[in-house]
Design a protein around this motif. Sequence first.
Motif, PDB file in Angstrom:
ATOM      1  N   HIS A  58     108.976  14.769 -29.786  1.00  0.00           N
ATOM      2  CA  HIS A  58     109.126  16.187 -29.473  1.00  0.00           C
ATOM      3  C   HIS A  58     107.771  16.707 -29.024  1.00  0.00           C
ATOM      4  O   HIS A  58     106.738  16.232 -29.498  1.00  0.00           O
ATOM      5  CB  HIS A  58     109.580  16.977 -30.703  1.00  0.00           C
ATOM      6  CG  HIS A  58     110.883  16.503 -31.247  1.00  0.00           C
ATOM      7  ND1 HIS A  58     112.082  17.041 -30.851  1.00  0.00           N
ATOM      8  CD2 HIS A  58     111.183  15.530 -32.135  1.00  0.00           C
ATOM      9  CE1 HIS A  58     113.060  16.420 -31.487  1.00  0.00           C
ATOM     10  NE2 HIS A  58     112.544  15.489 -32.271  1.00  0.00           N
ATOM     11  N   TYR A  59     107.780  17.670 -28.126  1.00  0.00           N
ATOM     12  CA  TYR A  59     106.532  18.353 -27.793  1.00  0.00           C
ATOM     13  C   TYR A  59     106.775  19.841 -27.939  1.00  0.00           C
ATOM     14  O   TYR A  59     107.833  20.349 -27.637  1.00  0.00           O
ATOM     15  CB  TYR A  59     106.017  17.976 -26.399  1.00  0.00           C
ATOM     16  CG  TYR A  59     106.948  18.203 -25.253  1.00  0.00           C
ATOM     17  CD1 TYR A  59     106.820  19.328 -24.440  1.00  0.00           C
ATOM     18  CD2 TYR A  59     107.954  17.293 -24.955  1.00  0.00           C
ATOM     19  CE1 TYR A  59     107.670  19.538 -23.363  1.00  0.00           C
ATOM     20  CE2 TYR A  59     108.805  17.494 -23.886  1.00  0.00           C
ATOM     21  CZ  TYR A  59     108.653  18.614 -23.090  1.00  0.00           C
ATOM     22  OH  TYR A  59     109.495  18.827 -22.031  1.00  0.00           O
ATOM     23  N   ARG A  60     105.765  20.518 -28.491  1.00  0.00           N
ATOM     24  CA  ARG A  60     105.890  21.948 -28.761  1.00  0.00           C
ATOM     25  C   ARG A  60     104.695  22.685 -28.198  1.00  0.00           C
ATOM     26  O   ARG A  60     103.548  22.282 -28.405  1.00  0.00           O
ATOM     27  CB  ARG A  60     105.983  22.207 -30.264  1.00  0.00           C
ATOM     28  CG  ARG A  60     106.181  23.694 -30.581  1.00  0.00           C
ATOM     29  CD  ARG A  60     106.407  23.945 -32.045  1.00  0.00           C
ATOM     30  NE  ARG A  60     105.195  23.623 -32.784  1.00  0.00           N
ATOM     31  CZ  ARG A  60     105.186  23.024 -33.967  1.00  0.00           C
ATOM     32  NH1 ARG A  60     106.309  22.657 -34.536  1.00  0.00           N
ATOM     33  NH2 ARG A  60     104.047  22.787 -34.582  1.00  0.00           N
TER      34      ARG A  60
ATOM     35  N   SER B 257     106.774  30.092 -28.744  1.00  0.00           N
ATOM     36  CA  SER B 257     106.784  28.813 -29.446  1.00  0.00           C
ATOM     37  C   SER B 257     108.066  28.124 -28.997  1.00  0.00           C
ATOM     38  O   SER B 257     109.161  28.579 -29.298  1.00  0.00           O
ATOM     39  CB  SER B 257     106.778  29.006 -30.959  1.00  0.00           C
ATOM     40  OG  SER B 257     106.796  27.739 -31.591  1.00  0.00           O
TER      41      SER B 257
ATOM     42  N   SER C 145     109.945  24.133 -27.847  1.00  0.00           N
ATOM     43  CA  SER C 145     109.821  22.678 -27.896  1.00  0.00           C
ATOM     44  C   SER C 145     110.936  22.006 -27.121  1.00  0.00           C
ATOM     45  O   SER C 145     111.983  22.612 -26.836  1.00  0.00           O
ATOM     46  CB  SER C 145     109.830  22.184 -29.354  1.00  0.00           C
ATOM     47  OG  SER C 145     111.054  22.496 -29.959  1.00  0.00           O
TER      48      SER C 145
ATOM     49  N   ARG D 145     112.595  17.730 -26.373  1.00  0.00           N
ATOM     50  CA  ARG D 145     112.668  16.345 -26.833  1.00  0.00           C
ATOM     51  C   ARG D 145     112.477  15.423 -25.630  1.00  0.00           C
ATOM     52  O   ARG D 145     112.916  15.721 -24.526  1.00  0.00           O
ATOM     53  CB  ARG D 145     114.016  16.099 -27.486  1.00  0.00           C
ATOM     54  CG  ARG D 145     114.149  14.747 -28.114  1.00  0.00           C
ATOM     55  CD  ARG D 145     115.381  14.636 -28.948  1.00  0.00           C
ATOM     56  NE  ARG D 145     116.547  15.128 -28.199  1.00  0.00           N
ATOM     57  CZ  ARG D 145     117.726  15.327 -28.736  1.00  0.00           C
ATOM     58  NH1 ARG D 145     117.923  15.114 -30.013  1.00  0.00           N
ATOM     59  NH2 ARG D 145     118.725  15.744 -28.012  1.00  0.00           N
TER      60      ARG D 145
END
Length: 136
Positions: free
Chosen positions: A118-120, A127, A129, A131
């Motif tokens: 995952h990147y957030r 905020s 995110s 996958r």
Amino acid sequence: FGDGNSDDSFTYTVADNDGALSNEATVVIDIWDPADAGEVGIPPRVAALYQNIPNPFNPRTTIAFDLAQPGHVRIGIYSADGRLVKMLVDEFMARGHHARTWNGTDQFGRRVAAGVYHYRMQTSDLSQSHRMLLLK
């Protein structure tokens, strides 16, 4: 279907159910490529994080994002169990279109295992995110 000339516009001929030809229409296709991030254009009105390209990927992928205003940006890469793998971005950035490439390594430069990550992105007003899937 279309003549596909080099300026990203296509001419389509439309037929009705009887096969009779009707008018032609020109369609302009504007595809934003994350590799073009930072080029002059219309500044974004809202902050946004986009799906990485390509996904799935091996060995690297590009993460594109927009900033509606200048500010501090953090983009972290996390394993499926939520552990921080790498902090990809942690800096003050200008308003605009941006992109960063992740090469599938952790914060020590070691290759990570295949799997879901995952990147957030975190800013003062966002905020978000997504996958991604790293293949070996």
